[in-house]
Scaffold this motif. Structure first.
Motif, PDB file in Angstrom:
ATOM      1  N   VAL A 104      48.843  50.337  63.108  1.00 48.30           N
ATOM      2  CA  VAL A 104      48.818  49.122  62.299  1.00 48.30           C
ATOM      3  C   VAL A 104      47.849  48.115  62.903  1.00 48.30           C
ATOM      4  CG1 VAL A 104      50.179  47.178  61.451  1.00 48.30           C
ATOM      5  CG2 VAL A 104      51.176  49.480  61.473  1.00 48.30           C
ATOM      6  N   HIS A 105      48.020  47.853  64.191  1.00 50.23           N
ATOM      7  CA  HIS A 105      47.176  46.868  64.873  1.00 50.23           C
ATOM      8  C   HIS A 105      45.922  47.493  65.479  1.00 50.23           C
ATOM      9  CE1 HIS A 105      51.251  45.103  64.830  1.00 50.23           C
ATOM     10  NE2 HIS A 105      50.562  44.061  64.416  1.00 50.23           N
ATOM     11  N   HIS A 106      45.965  48.804  65.729  1.00 48.35           N
ATOM     12  CA  HIS A 106      44.810  49.566  66.235  1.00 48.35           C
ATOM     13  C   HIS A 106      44.330  49.098  67.599  1.00 48.35           C
ATOM     14  CE1 HIS A 106      44.518  51.690  62.429  1.00 48.35           C
ATOM     15  NE2 HIS A 106      44.783  50.516  61.871  1.00 48.35           N
ATOM     16  N   ARG A 107      45.236  48.521  68.385  1.00 46.33           N
ATOM     17  CA  ARG A 107      44.850  48.132  69.743  1.00 46.33           C
ATOM     18  C   ARG A 107      44.542  49.382  70.558  1.00 46.33           C
ATOM     19  NH1 ARG A 107      48.642  43.936  72.489  1.00 46.33           N
ATOM     20  NH2 ARG A 107      49.932  45.768  72.720  1.00 46.33           N
ATOM     21  N   GLN A 108      43.666  49.209  71.549  1.00 40.23           N
ATOM     22  CA  GLN A 108      43.289  50.297  72.434  1.00 40.23           C
ATOM     23  C   GLN A 108      43.451  49.832  73.871  1.00 40.23           C
ATOM     24  OE1 GLN A 108      39.592  52.355  71.199  1.00 40.23           O
ATOM     25  NE2 GLN A 108      39.476  50.780  69.635  1.00 40.23           N
ATOM     26  N   LEU A 109      43.722  50.775  74.752  1.00 35.45           N
ATOM     27  CA  LEU A 109      43.874  50.447  76.158  1.00 35.45           C
ATOM     28  C   LEU A 109      42.766  51.124  76.943  1.00 35.45           C
ATOM     29  CD1 LEU A 109      45.730  48.967  78.211  1.00 35.45           C
ATOM     30  CD2 LEU A 109      46.913  51.158  78.530  1.00 35.45           C
ATOM     31  N   TRP A 110      42.081  50.341  77.770  1.00 25.55           N
ATOM     32  CA  TRP A 110      41.070  50.883  78.694  1.00 25.55           C
ATOM     33  C   TRP A 110      41.765  51.109  80.036  1.00 25.55           C
ATOM     34  CZ3 TRP A 110      37.199  53.577  80.042  1.00 25.55           C
ATOM     35  CH2 TRP A 110      36.595  53.420  81.283  1.00 25.55           C
ATOM     36  N   ILE A 111      41.740  52.364  80.483  1.00 27.87           N
ATOM     37  CA  ILE A 111      42.337  52.757  81.753  1.00 27.87           C
ATOM     38  C   ILE A 111      41.190  53.183  82.663  1.00 27.87           C
ATOM     39  CG2 ILE A 111      43.955  54.335  82.866  1.00 27.87           C
ATOM     40  CD1 ILE A 111      45.112  54.618  79.870  1.00 27.87           C
ATOM     41  N   PRO A 112      40.894  52.408  83.687  1.00 26.22           N
ATOM     42  CA  PRO A 112      39.752  52.716  84.551  1.00 26.22           C
ATOM     43  C   PRO A 112      39.946  54.022  85.332  1.00 26.22           C
ATOM     44  CG  PRO A 112      40.535  50.463  84.916  1.00 26.22           C
ATOM     45  CD  PRO A 112      41.557  51.169  84.081  1.00 26.22           C
ATOM     46  N   PRO A 113      38.860  54.601  85.817  1.00 29.60           N
ATOM     47  CA  PRO A 113      38.977  55.767  86.705  1.00 29.60           C
ATOM     48  C   PRO A 113      39.855  55.419  87.902  1.00 29.60           C
ATOM     49  CG  PRO A 113      36.683  55.403  86.088  1.00 29.60           C
ATOM     50  CD  PRO A 113      37.463  54.210  85.595  1.00 29.60           C
ATOM     51  N   GLY A 114      40.665  56.371  88.316  1.00 27.51           N
ATOM     52  CA  GLY A 114      41.533  56.158  89.468  1.00 27.51           C
ATOM     53  C   GLY A 114      42.935  55.720  89.111  1.00 27.51           C
ATOM     54  N   PHE A 115      43.229  55.622  87.832  1.00 27.51           N
ATOM     55  CA  PHE A 115      44.574  55.267  87.380  1.00 27.51           C
ATOM     56  C   PHE A 115      45.240  56.504  86.780  1.00 27.51           C
ATOM     57  CE2 PHE A 115      42.788  51.203  87.904  1.00 27.51           C
ATOM     58  CZ  PHE A 115      43.781  50.243  87.858  1.00 27.51           C
ATOM     59  N   ALA A 116      46.540  56.655  87.043  1.00 27.12           N
ATOM     60  CA  ALA A 116      47.312  57.689  86.352  1.00 27.12           C
ATOM     61  C   ALA A 116      47.640  57.162  84.963  1.00 27.12           C
ATOM     62  CB  ALA A 116      48.590  58.006  87.121  1.00 27.12           C
ATOM     63  N   HIS A 117      47.797  58.082  84.023  1.00 31.01           N
ATOM     64  CA  HIS A 117      48.009  57.704  82.630  1.00 31.01           C
ATOM     65  C   HIS A 117      49.121  58.548  82.025  1.00 31.01           C
ATOM     66  CE1 HIS A 117      47.052  58.409  78.273  1.00 31.01           C
ATOM     67  NE2 HIS A 117      47.264  57.116  78.324  1.00 31.01           N
ATOM     68  N   GLY A 118      49.916  57.904  81.178  1.00 31.57           N
ATOM     69  CA  GLY A 118      50.939  58.625  80.443  1.00 31.57           C
ATOM     70  C   GLY A 118      51.355  57.838  79.222  1.00 31.57           C
ATOM     71  N   PHE A 119      52.022  58.520  78.298  1.00 35.57           N
ATOM     72  CA  PHE A 119      52.534  57.831  77.111  1.00 35.57           C
ATOM     73  C   PHE A 119      53.754  58.550  76.592  1.00 35.57           C
ATOM     74  CE2 PHE A 119      49.581  60.953  75.367  1.00 35.57           C
ATOM     75  CZ  PHE A 119      50.207  61.426  74.227  1.00 35.57           C
ATOM     76  N   CYS A 120      54.581  57.808  75.853  1.00 33.86           N
ATOM     77  CA  CYS A 120      55.687  58.432  75.138  1.00 33.86           C
ATOM     78  C   CYS A 120      55.636  57.983  73.689  1.00 33.86           C
ATOM     79  CB  CYS A 120      57.031  58.167  75.798  1.00 33.86           C
ATOM     80  SG  CYS A 120      57.808  56.616  75.440  1.00 33.86           S
ATOM     81  N   VAL A 121      56.038  58.889  72.808  1.00 35.95           N
ATOM     82  CA  VAL A 121      55.935  58.665  71.372  1.00 35.95           C
ATOM     83  C   VAL A 121      57.193  57.962  70.873  1.00 35.95           C
ATOM     84  CG1 VAL A 121      55.667  59.782  69.129  1.00 35.95           C
ATOM     85  CG2 VAL A 121      54.435  60.674  71.122  1.00 35.95           C
ATOM     86  N   LEU A 122      56.979  56.851  70.159  1.00 35.94           N
ATOM     87  CA  LEU A 122      58.086  56.042  69.634  1.00 35.94           C
ATOM     88  C   LEU A 122      58.344  56.295  68.150  1.00 35.94           C
ATOM     89  CD1 LEU A 122      57.144  52.660  71.362  1.00 35.94           C
ATOM     90  CD2 LEU A 122      58.694  54.460  72.193  1.00 35.94           C
ATOM     91  N   SER A 123      57.333  56.736  67.417  1.00 35.85           N
ATOM     92  CA  SER A 123      57.480  57.015  65.984  1.00 35.85           C
ATOM     93  C   SER A 123      57.912  58.472  65.803  1.00 35.85           C
ATOM     94  CB  SER A 123      56.155  56.751  65.260  1.00 35.85           C
ATOM     95  OG  SER A 123      55.101  57.459  65.876  1.00 35.85           O
ATOM     96  N   ASP A 124      58.186  58.871  64.562  1.00 38.26           N
ATOM     97  CA  ASP A 124      58.584  60.262  64.309  1.00 38.26           C
ATOM     98  C   ASP A 124      57.534  61.242  64.809  1.00 38.26           C
ATOM     99  OD1 ASP A 124      60.973  59.493  63.189  1.00 38.26           O
ATOM    100  OD2 ASP A 124      60.227  59.568  61.127  1.00 38.26           O
ATOM    101  N   GLU A 125      56.274  60.867  64.684  1.00 38.38           N
ATOM    102  CA  GLU A 125      55.159  61.686  65.147  1.00 38.38           C
ATOM    103  C   GLU A 125      53.995  60.749  65.437  1.00 38.38           C
ATOM    104  OE1 GLU A 125      54.107  65.934  63.663  1.00 38.38           O
ATOM    105  OE2 GLU A 125      52.860  64.546  62.496  1.00 38.38           O
ATOM    106  N   ALA A 126      53.119  61.147  66.340  1.00 36.06           N
ATOM    107  CA  ALA A 126      51.952  60.324  66.638  1.00 36.06           C
ATOM    108  C   ALA A 126      50.755  61.212  66.948  1.00 36.06           C
ATOM    109  CB  ALA A 126      52.222  59.394  67.815  1.00 36.06           C
ATOM    110  N   GLU A 127      49.605  60.721  66.533  1.00 35.26           N
ATOM    111  CA  GLU A 127      48.345  61.347  66.945  1.00 35.26           C
ATOM    112  C   GLU A 127      47.676  60.368  67.885  1.00 35.26           C
ATOM    113  OE1 GLU A 127      45.897  63.401  64.207  1.00 35.26           O
ATOM    114  OE2 GLU A 127      47.609  64.025  62.993  1.00 35.26           O
ATOM    115  N   PHE A 128      47.342  60.875  69.060  1.00 37.13           N
ATOM    116  CA  PHE A 128      46.824  60.062  70.154  1.00 37.13           C
ATOM    117  C   PHE A 128      45.400  60.502  70.437  1.00 37.13           C
ATOM    118  CE2 PHE A 128      46.766  58.727  74.658  1.00 37.13           C
ATOM    119  CZ  PHE A 128      47.189  57.422  74.496  1.00 37.13           C
TER     120      PHE A 128
END
Length: 189
Positions: A104-128
């Protein structure tokens, strides 16, 4: 484009302008000049996309060699996205920031090199979708446990509702990682 700083230096939220009406929407998802405006010299070499259902948690991943910077977004659905500073010697070592990303808002996150990254899905389904600054290297693919108590990520779903791969369930704690497997703070300073 609005660029928002987070409590972790270098981790940025990009808030694009969304043009919508009853027919749908249009959003510009990437422009090199945004990174230049933020003082970042970034070149992307690989794009990835995944689809996951509600409760899937992926992470916390990073590459010990050729660390990847990532620009991530939810092309469909809603996710809680996390960046953890795992750069050895960083004054923010072990600290995390989490941001909700959606279609909806289409925000994006910039994760610099050297950071660990993860996500969890809150909607019924998500394309990441994510753009990466270096190629995926299976030999240096590693990570830290999603529920490491010294990091203390506050995931928005109950543990019983989460689904993790066998690999992600068995990742070590940050304190168990040999220093040689951690990116150095100099990676992007």
């Amino acid at each position: 484009m609005n660029i928002v700083t987070t409590r972790l230096p270098g981790v940025l939220i990009f808030e694009p302008r969304v043009f919508g009406d009853d027919r749908g929407f249009f959003v510009e998802t990437f422009r090199q000049s945004w990174f230049q405006e933020a003082g970042l010299d970034v070149q992307f070499v690989q794009d990835n996309q995944s689809r996951s259902r509600r409760g899937v948690l992926r992470g916390l991943h990073y590459q010990s060699v050729l660390p990847q910077g990532k620009l991530v977004r939810a092309a469909r659905g809603r996710v809680f996205d996390v960046a953890v500073d795992v750069r050895w010697g960083s004054p923010n070592f072990g600290q995390w920031v989490g941001v909700e990303l959606d279609d909806v808002h289409h925000r994006q996150l910039w994760i610099p090199p050297g950071f660990a990254h993860g996500f969890c899905v809150l909607s019924d389904e998500a394309e990441f979708v994510y753009k990466c600054t270096s190629y995926y290297d299976p030999a240096s693919d590693t990570g830290v446990r999603w529920n490491d108590p010294t990091i203390g990520v506050t995931w928005p779903l109950q543990e019983a509702d989460l689904q993790l791969s066998t690999k992600d369930q068995s990742l070590p704690l940050l304190s168990e990682k040999p220093v040689a497997t951690l990116p150095s703070y100099e990676v992007n300073t």
